[in-house]
Scaffold this motif. Structure first.
Motif, PDB file in Angstrom:
ATOM      1  N   MET A   1      90.199 102.122  55.754  1.00 43.41           N
ATOM      2  CA  MET A   1      89.980 101.328  56.960  1.00 43.41           C
ATOM      3  C   MET A   1      88.729 101.821  57.672  1.00 43.41           C
ATOM      4  SD  MET A   1      93.844 101.385  58.499  1.00 43.41           S
ATOM      5  CE  MET A   1      95.249 101.496  57.386  1.00 43.41           C
ATOM      6  N   ASN A   2      87.941 100.877  58.200  1.00 39.93           N
ATOM      7  CA  ASN A   2      86.771 101.217  59.006  1.00 39.93           C
ATOM      8  C   ASN A   2      87.086 100.972  60.477  1.00 39.93           C
ATOM      9  OD1 ASN A   2      85.236 101.864  56.750  1.00 39.93           O
ATOM     10  ND2 ASN A   2      84.424  99.785  56.547  1.00 39.93           N
ATOM     11  N   ASN A   3      87.214 102.043  61.241  1.00 42.57           N
ATOM     12  CA  ASN A   3      87.486 101.960  62.682  1.00 42.57           C
ATOM     13  C   ASN A   3      88.719 101.111  63.006  1.00 42.57           C
ATOM     14  OD1 ASN A   3      85.094 103.466  63.698  1.00 42.57           O
ATOM     15  ND2 ASN A   3      83.993 101.794  62.697  1.00 42.57           N
ATOM     16  N   PRO A   4      89.900 101.508  62.514  1.00 44.17           N
ATOM     17  CA  PRO A   4      91.123 100.756  62.838  1.00 44.17           C
ATOM     18  C   PRO A   4      91.396 100.791  64.334  1.00 44.17           C
ATOM     19  CG  PRO A   4      91.674 102.906  61.909  1.00 44.17           C
ATOM     20  CD  PRO A   4      90.186 102.745  61.760  1.00 44.17           C
ATOM     21  N   ARG A   5      91.830  99.672  64.866  1.00 40.78           N
ATOM     22  CA  ARG A   5      92.118  99.617  66.309  1.00 40.78           C
ATOM     23  C   ARG A   5      93.481  98.992  66.562  1.00 40.78           C
ATOM     24  NH1 ARG A   5      88.104  98.952  71.362  1.00 40.78           N
ATOM     25  NH2 ARG A   5      89.712  98.922  72.983  1.00 40.78           N
TER      26      ARG A   5
ATOM     27  N   ALA B   1      93.822  95.509  62.803  1.00 38.03           N
ATOM     28  CA  ALA B   1      92.521  94.909  63.118  1.00 38.03           C
ATOM     29  C   ALA B   1      91.487  96.028  63.123  1.00 38.03           C
ATOM     30  CB  ALA B   1      92.571  94.213  64.473  1.00 38.03           C
ATOM     31  N   GLU B   2      90.505  95.908  62.252  1.00 38.86           N
ATOM     32  CA  GLU B   2      89.477  96.936  62.142  1.00 38.86           C
ATOM     33  C   GLU B   2      88.287  96.550  63.022  1.00 38.86           C
ATOM     34  OE1 GLU B   2      88.736  97.924  57.985  1.00 38.86           O
ATOM     35  OE2 GLU B   2      90.790  97.331  57.506  1.00 38.86           O
ATOM     36  N   GLU B   3      87.909  97.442  63.925  1.00 39.68           N
ATOM     37  CA  GLU B   3      86.826  97.168  64.871  1.00 39.68           C
ATOM     38  C   GLU B   3      85.493  97.510  64.213  1.00 39.68           C
ATOM     39  OE1 GLU B   3      85.958  97.960  69.593  1.00 39.68           O
ATOM     40  OE2 GLU B   3      86.929  99.530  68.428  1.00 39.68           O
ATOM     41  N   ASP B   4      85.065  96.648  63.292  1.00 39.66           N
ATOM     42  CA  ASP B   4      83.873  96.928  62.502  1.00 39.66           C
ATOM     43  C   ASP B   4      83.322  95.604  61.989  1.00 39.66           C
ATOM     44  OD1 ASP B   4      82.151  98.026  60.190  1.00 39.66           O
ATOM     45  OD2 ASP B   4      82.973  99.863  61.058  1.00 39.66           O
ATOM     46  N   SER B   5      82.022  95.559  61.739  1.00 37.37           N
ATOM     47  CA  SER B   5      81.395  94.350  61.211  1.00 37.37           C
ATOM     48  C   SER B   5      80.896  94.533  59.789  1.00 37.37           C
ATOM     49  CB  SER B   5      80.220  93.929  62.110  1.00 37.37           C
ATOM     50  OG  SER B   5      80.686  93.537  63.391  1.00 37.37           O
ATOM     51  N   GLN B   6      81.206  95.673  59.167  1.00 35.00           N
ATOM     52  CA  GLN B   6      80.750  95.925  57.800  1.00 35.00           C
ATOM     53  C   GLN B   6      81.904  96.381  56.914  1.00 35.00           C
ATOM     54  OE1 GLN B   6      77.417  98.627  58.908  1.00 35.00           O
ATOM     55  NE2 GLN B   6      76.109  97.115  57.920  1.00 35.00           N
ATOM     56  N   PRO B   7      82.802  95.480  56.537  1.00 35.68           N
ATOM     57  CA  PRO B   7      82.895  94.079  56.965  1.00 35.68           C
ATOM     58  C   PRO B   7      83.891  93.920  58.104  1.00 35.68           C
ATOM     59  CG  PRO B   7      84.339  94.427  55.124  1.00 35.68           C
ATOM     60  CD  PRO B   7      83.701  95.761  55.404  1.00 35.68           C
ATOM     61  N   LYS B   8      83.973  92.693  58.632  1.00 34.73           N
ATOM     62  CA  LYS B   8      85.059  92.364  59.553  1.00 34.73           C
ATOM     63  C   LYS B   8      86.322  92.189  58.719  1.00 34.73           C
ATOM     64  CE  LYS B   8      82.325  89.815  62.995  1.00 34.73           C
ATOM     65  NZ  LYS B   8      82.160  88.505  63.666  1.00 34.73           N
ATOM     66  N   ARG B   9      87.410  92.857  59.119  1.00 41.45           N
ATOM     67  CA  ARG B   9      88.623  92.729  58.306  1.00 41.45           C
ATOM     68  C   ARG B   9      89.876  92.929  59.139  1.00 41.45           C
ATOM     69  NH1 ARG B   9      91.068  96.316  53.268  1.00 41.45           N
ATOM     70  NH2 ARG B   9      90.940  97.996  54.807  1.00 41.45           N
ATOM     71  N   VAL B  10      90.895  92.147  58.829  1.00 39.85           N
ATOM     72  CA  VAL B  10      92.269  92.405  59.242  1.00 39.85           C
ATOM     73  C   VAL B  10      93.032  92.705  57.961  1.00 39.85           C
ATOM     74  CG1 VAL B  10      94.380  91.464  60.237  1.00 39.85           C
ATOM     75  CG2 VAL B  10      92.166  90.952  61.296  1.00 39.85           C
TER      76      VAL B  10
ATOM     77  N   ALA C   1      98.857  94.957  51.139  1.00 38.13           N
ATOM     78  CA  ALA C   1      99.495  93.682  50.805  1.00 38.13           C
ATOM     79  C   ALA C   1      98.519  92.518  50.807  1.00 38.13           C
ATOM     80  CB  ALA C   1     100.627  93.391  51.788  1.00 38.13           C
ATOM     81  N   GLN C   2      97.635  92.470  51.797  1.00 38.34           N
ATOM     82  CA  GLN C   2      96.777  91.298  51.968  1.00 38.34           C
ATOM     83  C   GLN C   2      95.599  91.664  52.865  1.00 38.34           C
ATOM     84  OE1 GLN C   2      99.038  87.971  53.369  1.00 38.34           O
ATOM     85  NE2 GLN C   2      97.493  86.444  52.837  1.00 38.34           N
ATOM     86  N   GLU C   3      94.511  90.876  52.751  1.00 35.88           N
ATOM     87  CA  GLU C   3      93.326  91.114  53.573  1.00 35.88           C
ATOM     88  C   GLU C   3      92.743  89.790  54.037  1.00 35.88           C
ATOM     89  OE1 GLU C   3      90.819  94.373  51.395  1.00 35.88           O
ATOM     90  OE2 GLU C   3      91.825  93.108  49.917  1.00 35.88           O
ATOM     91  N   PHE C   4      92.122  89.818  55.218  1.00 34.06           N
ATOM     92  CA  PHE C   4      91.418  88.661  55.744  1.00 34.06           C
ATOM     93  C   PHE C   4      90.028  89.134  56.170  1.00 34.06           C
ATOM     94  CE2 PHE C   4      95.938  88.069  56.443  1.00 34.06           C
ATOM     95  CZ  PHE C   4      96.157  86.779  55.966  1.00 34.06           C
ATOM     96  N   TYR C   5      88.970  88.521  55.600  1.00 31.96           N
ATOM     97  CA  TYR C   5      87.594  88.942  55.862  1.00 31.96           C
ATOM     98  C   TYR C   5      86.821  87.876  56.637  1.00 31.96           C
ATOM     99  CZ  TYR C   5      88.174  92.715  52.459  1.00 31.96           C
ATOM    100  OH  TYR C   5      88.588  93.840  51.797  1.00 31.96           O
ATOM    101  N   GLY C   6      85.807  88.345  57.381  1.00 37.92           N
ATOM    102  CA  GLY C   6      84.883  87.441  58.063  1.00 37.92           C
ATOM    103  C   GLY C   6      85.376  87.084  59.457  1.00 37.92           C
ATOM    104  N   PRO C   7      84.674  86.168  60.115  1.00 38.55           N
ATOM    105  CA  PRO C   7      83.496  85.436  59.644  1.00 38.55           C
ATOM    106  C   PRO C   7      82.207  86.203  59.905  1.00 38.55           C
ATOM    107  CG  PRO C   7      84.089  84.673  61.815  1.00 38.55           C
ATOM    108  CD  PRO C   7      85.110  85.728  61.432  1.00 38.55           C
ATOM    109  N   ALA C   8      81.065  85.555  59.607  1.00 35.80           N
ATOM    110  CA  ALA C   8      79.772  86.181  59.861  1.00 35.80           C
ATOM    111  C   ALA C   8      79.520  86.277  61.357  1.00 35.80           C
ATOM    112  CB  ALA C   8      78.667  85.344  59.202  1.00 35.80           C
TER     113      ALA C   8
END
Length: 219
Positions: free
Chosen positions: A148-152, A165-174, A184-191
């Protein structure tokens, strides 16, 4: 906190939780948790606290607040909720905690940063139980889905899965994690602001955006 003349709201409100007509918001910027009557919107009081962040209620109506590098648990008096009694310290060993949630068993989930960037799980008594995600600070290199990048923000759904919810833009991810700690699952984006990036003129399977390289599957 001002940045180019604007107040950064995410540095002012560290967390919010509701329980039987009470709403508690942690006002990180002024070092106070605020207790509010949800029906009337009236403030029921505040208390001084070092850098309050994530807040959550347990099934007994006790309030868990992340403060500094520790978690504090308060037994709020429903008849007089503006009075915050002496707190119990739980979840020792945190480095830079941000979000907190509880599961149906009362276990406490804390998103932690510094050297960890993991979600740490504690028993209802506040003793270490397990960790979720690979430890380590964000860095350049091949992307690792298990890190995880900067989990919040964190929450637990009806299936006992952890949402982060990861507080990061490289990449944006939940990211969503099973009770056993597996992904289990990932959600990426948006730009950022709707677009950007470019395709490699020599290799159309490569896409570059915001310091990241993606591989495209045109099929």
């Amino acid at each position: 906190t001002l940045e180019n003349g604007y107040v950064r709201w995410e540095e002012q409100i560290g967390g919010i939780a509701a329980h039987y007509g009470l709403v508690v918001a942690s006002l990180t910027g002024i070092n106070q948790p605020l207790v509010v009557d949800a029906a009337t919107g009236k403030s029921l009081g505040t208390a001084e606290m070092e850098s309050p962040r994530g807040v959550a209620f347990d099934a007994q109506g006790r309030l868990v607040v992340l403060s500094g590098k520790q978690a504090l648990r308060y037994a709020l008096d429903a008849a007089d909720p503006k009075i915050l009694p002496a707190a119990e310290k739980v979840c020792e060993g945190l480095e830079d905690p941000y979000g907190v949630a509880l599961d149906a068993q009362g276990n406490i989930y804390v998103s932690d940063r510094e050297q960890s960037h993991q979600v740490k799980v504690f028993t209802p008594a506040g003793k270490p139980l397990r960790v979720i995600g690979k430890a380590g600070t964000p860095k350049a290199g091949p992307y690792d889905r298990l890190h995880m990048n900067n989990p919040r923000g964190v929450t637990i759904d009806s299936k006992g899965r952890l949402w982060v919810a990861e507080e990061d833009s490289q990449p944006k991810r939940v990211s969503v994690w099973n009770p056993d700690g597996s992904l289990a699952q990932e959600f990426y984006g948006p730009a950022d602001y709707g677009g950007g990036g470019r395709i490699d003129p020599q290799d159309k399977t490569k896409f570059y955006y915001n310091g990241m390289e993606f591989r495209l599957d045109w099929e």
